[in-house]
Design a protein around this motif. Structure first.
Motif, PDB file in Angstrom:
ATOM      1  N   VAL A   1      41.182  36.230  73.609  1.00  0.00           N
ATOM      2  CA  VAL A   1      42.422  35.455  73.571  1.00  0.00           C
ATOM      3  C   VAL A   1      43.244  35.823  74.810  1.00  0.00           C
ATOM      4  CG1 VAL A   1      44.480  34.865  72.242  1.00  0.00           C
ATOM      5  CG2 VAL A   1      42.363  35.516  71.048  1.00  0.00           C
ATOM      6  N   PHE A   2      43.347  34.884  75.752  1.00  0.00           N
ATOM      7  CA  PHE A   2      44.149  35.088  76.955  1.00  0.00           C
ATOM      8  C   PHE A   2      45.561  34.600  76.648  1.00  0.00           C
ATOM      9  CE2 PHE A   2      39.779  34.688  78.274  1.00  0.00           C
ATOM     10  CZ  PHE A   2      39.634  35.558  79.354  1.00  0.00           C
ATOM     11  N   HIS A   3      46.571  35.451  76.874  1.00  0.00           N
ATOM     12  CA  HIS A   3      47.924  35.110  76.447  1.00  0.00           C
ATOM     13  C   HIS A   3      48.967  35.883  77.247  1.00  0.00           C
ATOM     14  CE1 HIS A   3      48.512  38.969  74.236  1.00  0.00           C
ATOM     15  NE2 HIS A   3      47.191  38.906  74.167  1.00  0.00           N
ATOM     16  N   LYS A   4      50.232  35.552  77.018  1.00  0.00           N
ATOM     17  CA  LYS A   4      51.334  36.331  77.562  1.00  0.00           C
ATOM     18  C   LYS A   4      51.622  37.487  76.616  1.00  0.00           C
ATOM     19  CE  LYS A   4      52.417  33.973  81.279  1.00  0.00           C
ATOM     20  NZ  LYS A   4      52.299  34.563  82.631  1.00  0.00           N
TER      21      LYS A   4
ATOM     22  N   THR B   1      36.973  40.891  83.894  1.00  0.00           N
ATOM     23  CA  THR B   1      37.041  39.438  84.006  1.00  0.00           C
ATOM     24  C   THR B   1      38.399  39.062  84.563  1.00  0.00           C
ATOM     25  OG1 THR B   1      35.549  39.078  82.137  1.00  0.00           O
ATOM     26  CG2 THR B   1      36.962  37.234  82.757  1.00  0.00           C
ATOM     27  N   ASP B   2      38.419  38.518  85.758  1.00  0.00           N
ATOM     28  CA  ASP B   2      39.669  38.101  86.412  1.00  0.00           C
ATOM     29  C   ASP B   2      40.737  39.182  86.382  1.00  0.00           C
ATOM     30  OD1 ASP B   2      38.831  35.724  87.384  1.00  0.00           O
ATOM     31  OD2 ASP B   2      39.833  34.474  85.905  1.00  0.00           O
ATOM     32  N   GLY B   3      40.328  40.405  86.660  1.00  0.00           N
ATOM     33  CA  GLY B   3      41.277  41.504  86.749  1.00  0.00           C
ATOM     34  C   GLY B   3      41.574  42.201  85.442  1.00  0.00           C
ATOM     35  N   PHE B   4      41.076  41.687  84.323  1.00  0.00           N
ATOM     36  CA  PHE B   4      41.247  42.339  83.031  1.00  0.00           C
ATOM     37  C   PHE B   4      40.094  43.306  82.794  1.00  0.00           C
ATOM     38  CE2 PHE B   4      43.487  38.266  82.148  1.00  0.00           C
ATOM     39  CZ  PHE B   4      44.730  38.790  81.802  1.00  0.00           C
ATOM     40  N   GLU B   5      40.411  44.578  82.542  1.00  0.00           N
ATOM     41  CA  GLU B   5      39.383  45.560  82.236  1.00  0.00           C
ATOM     42  C   GLU B   5      38.901  45.380  80.805  1.00  0.00           C
ATOM     43  OE1 GLU B   5      40.911  49.418  83.021  1.00  0.00           O
ATOM     44  OE2 GLU B   5      41.015  49.121  85.203  1.00  0.00           O
ATOM     45  N   MET B   6      37.605  45.618  80.579  1.00  0.00           N
ATOM     46  CA  MET B   6      37.025  45.457  79.249  1.00  0.00           C
ATOM     47  C   MET B   6      35.721  46.220  79.176  1.00  0.00           C
ATOM     48  SD  MET B   6      35.573  41.527  79.555  1.00  0.00           S
ATOM     49  CE  MET B   6      37.217  40.879  79.725  1.00  0.00           C
ATOM     50  N   ASN B   7      35.134  46.219  77.994  1.00  0.00           N
ATOM     51  CA  ASN B   7      33.785  46.761  77.805  1.00  0.00           C
ATOM     52  C   ASN B   7      33.082  45.841  76.809  1.00  0.00           C
ATOM     53  OD1 ASN B   7      31.491  48.309  77.769  1.00  0.00           O
ATOM     54  ND2 ASN B   7      32.347  49.908  76.476  1.00  0.00           N
ATOM     55  N   LEU B   8      32.607  44.720  77.316  1.00  0.00           N
ATOM     56  CA  LEU B   8      32.031  43.662  76.507  1.00  0.00           C
ATOM     57  C   LEU B   8      30.512  43.745  76.593  1.00  0.00           C
ATOM     58  CD1 LEU B   8      32.419  41.034  74.877  1.00  0.00           C
ATOM     59  CD2 LEU B   8      32.620  39.824  77.048  1.00  0.00           C
ATOM     60  N   THR B   9      29.843  43.918  75.443  1.00  0.00           N
ATOM     61  CA  THR B   9      28.393  44.152  75.438  1.00  0.00           C
ATOM     62  C   THR B   9      27.578  42.916  75.057  1.00  0.00           C
ATOM     63  OG1 THR B   9      28.344  44.853  73.120  1.00  0.00           O
ATOM     64  CG2 THR B   9      28.801  46.556  74.792  1.00  0.00           C
TER      65      THR B   9
ATOM     66  N   SER C   1      43.846  44.307  76.893  1.00  0.00           N
ATOM     67  CA  SER C   1      43.914  44.570  78.330  1.00  0.00           C
ATOM     68  C   SER C   1      45.060  43.729  78.879  1.00  0.00           C
ATOM     69  CB  SER C   1      42.596  44.183  79.007  1.00  0.00           C
ATOM     70  OG  SER C   1      42.650  44.403  80.404  1.00  0.00           O
ATOM     71  N   ARG C   2      45.946  44.330  79.637  1.00  0.00           N
ATOM     72  CA  ARG C   2      47.058  43.565  80.199  1.00  0.00           C
ATOM     73  C   ARG C   2      47.322  44.013  81.623  1.00  0.00           C
ATOM     74  NH1 ARG C   2      52.451  45.856  76.957  1.00  0.00           N
ATOM     75  NH2 ARG C   2      52.315  48.003  77.699  1.00  0.00           N
ATOM     76  N   LYS C   3      47.812  43.080  82.417  1.00  0.00           N
ATOM     77  CA  LYS C   3      48.053  43.369  83.826  1.00  0.00           C
ATOM     78  C   LYS C   3      49.369  44.087  84.043  1.00  0.00           C
ATOM     79  CE  LYS C   3      45.040  39.641  85.382  1.00  0.00           C
ATOM     80  NZ  LYS C   3      44.894  38.395  86.162  1.00  0.00           N
TER      81      LYS C   3
ATOM     82  N   ASP D   1      50.473  38.693  81.893  1.00  0.00           N
ATOM     83  CA  ASP D   1      49.211  38.183  81.359  1.00  0.00           C
ATOM     84  C   ASP D   1      48.448  39.295  80.639  1.00  0.00           C
ATOM     85  OD1 ASP D   1      49.735  35.709  82.398  1.00  0.00           O
ATOM     86  OD2 ASP D   1      48.521  36.011  84.206  1.00  0.00           O
ATOM     87  N   ALA D   2      47.865  38.939  79.487  1.00  0.00           N
ATOM     88  CA  ALA D   2      47.147  39.913  78.675  1.00  0.00           C
ATOM     89  C   ALA D   2      45.909  39.263  78.079  1.00  0.00           C
ATOM     90  CB  ALA D   2      48.047  40.455  77.568  1.00  0.00           C
ATOM     91  N   LEU D   3      44.990  40.108  77.649  1.00  0.00           N
ATOM     92  CA  LEU D   3      43.747  39.651  77.041  1.00  0.00           C
ATOM     93  C   LEU D   3      43.461  40.486  75.804  1.00  0.00           C
ATOM     94  CD1 LEU D   3      41.061  38.104  76.899  1.00  0.00           C
ATOM     95  CD2 LEU D   3      40.131  39.761  78.548  1.00  0.00           C
ATOM     96  N   LEU D   4      43.297  39.819  74.672  1.00  0.00           N
ATOM     97  CA  LEU D   4      42.925  40.464  73.425  1.00  0.00           C
ATOM     98  C   LEU D   4      41.437  40.217  73.189  1.00  0.00           C
ATOM     99  CD1 LEU D   4      43.995  42.005  70.951  1.00  0.00           C
ATOM    100  CD2 LEU D   4      44.480  39.788  69.890  1.00  0.00           C
TER     101      LEU D   4
END
Length: 221
Positions: free
Chosen positions: A151-154, A135-143, A180-182, A187-190
């Motif tokens: 949570v999108f954050h710094k 999602t927008d460059g953040f890697e994940m494995n969302l089922t 996941s963080r860039k 920018d990071a995603l929890l």
């Protein structure tokens, strides 16, 4: 793969000929919509591999567009999704992506309205099961199988502990958590899967933390 029920083997109740190409596509569309936060004004969909070869015959296009309008896999409106999208002003464009190395059932979805946009990569892995891989460059494995809070954050120290404390205060148990963080400090995603429902009150508390840009709460599909 561990199966939780007979429905994981025979697939979901659905409209369409294929659990992978129809039900899976609808779920990808629904999660993309949840990540965006509303029905978008525009959607550009790119199909890869088997999706690209058979999307018309298997109804992958109507299923994924139905999902973008929050139609469930068994919703009879799915078969008319392209017409309904046109009626509500949702602009749809579809293309074939011949990129090598993609999963055979891959869809890239680009959603936008007048002020923002999002890009989501999803795959259908069989029996209506799916995974959102990016999602927008953040890697994940969302089922989409559990209550999931994003949570999108710094990126900085203490964020994980703060978010976990909010969940603990509401007696919500964490089943799975990943970050996941860039880049370090950027920018990071929890991504947190929980055993209990997460309501908007919990999300509002998380949004108050410094450097939290956005919180998305996704129910299980």
């Amino acid at each position: 793969m561990k199966y939780r029920s007979v429905f994981d083997i025979i697939g979901p109740v659905m409209i369409g000929p294929s659990s992978s190409h129809t039900a899976g596509a609808a779920r990808i569309g629904r999660i993309a919509r949840l990540l965006f936060g509303s029905t978008p004004h525009r959607a550009h969909i790119e199909f890869c591999g088997s999706f690209a070869q058979t999307y018309r015959g298997h109804g992958t296009d109507v299923a994924i567009v139905g999902g973008l309008m929050d139609f469930d896999t068994s919703d009879p409106r799915i078969k008319d999704a392209l017409t309904i999208a046109k009626d509500i002003g949702l602009e749809i464009s579809i293309a074939v992506n011949d990129s090598q190395g993609e999963h055979p059932n891959t869809a890239w979805i680009h959603l936008a309205n007048e002020t923002r946009g999002i890009t989501v990569k999803g795959i259908s892995i069989g029996g209506g099961k799916i995974a959102i891989l990016e999602t927008d460059g953040f890697e994940m494995n969302l089922t989409g199988d559990a209550w999931t809070t994003l949570v999108f954050h710094k990126d900085h120290f203490g964020m994980i502990a703060s978010v976990a404390r909010v969940l603990a205060d509401h007696r919500i148990n964490i089943g799975k958590m990943e970050m996941s963080r860039k880049a370090k400090g950027k920018d990071a995603l929890l991504i947190i899967e929980t055993d209990q429902e997460v309501n908007e009150t919990v999300g509002t508390e998380m949004k108050r933390f410094k450097d939290v840009a956005l919180v998305r709460i996704l129910p299980p599909l």
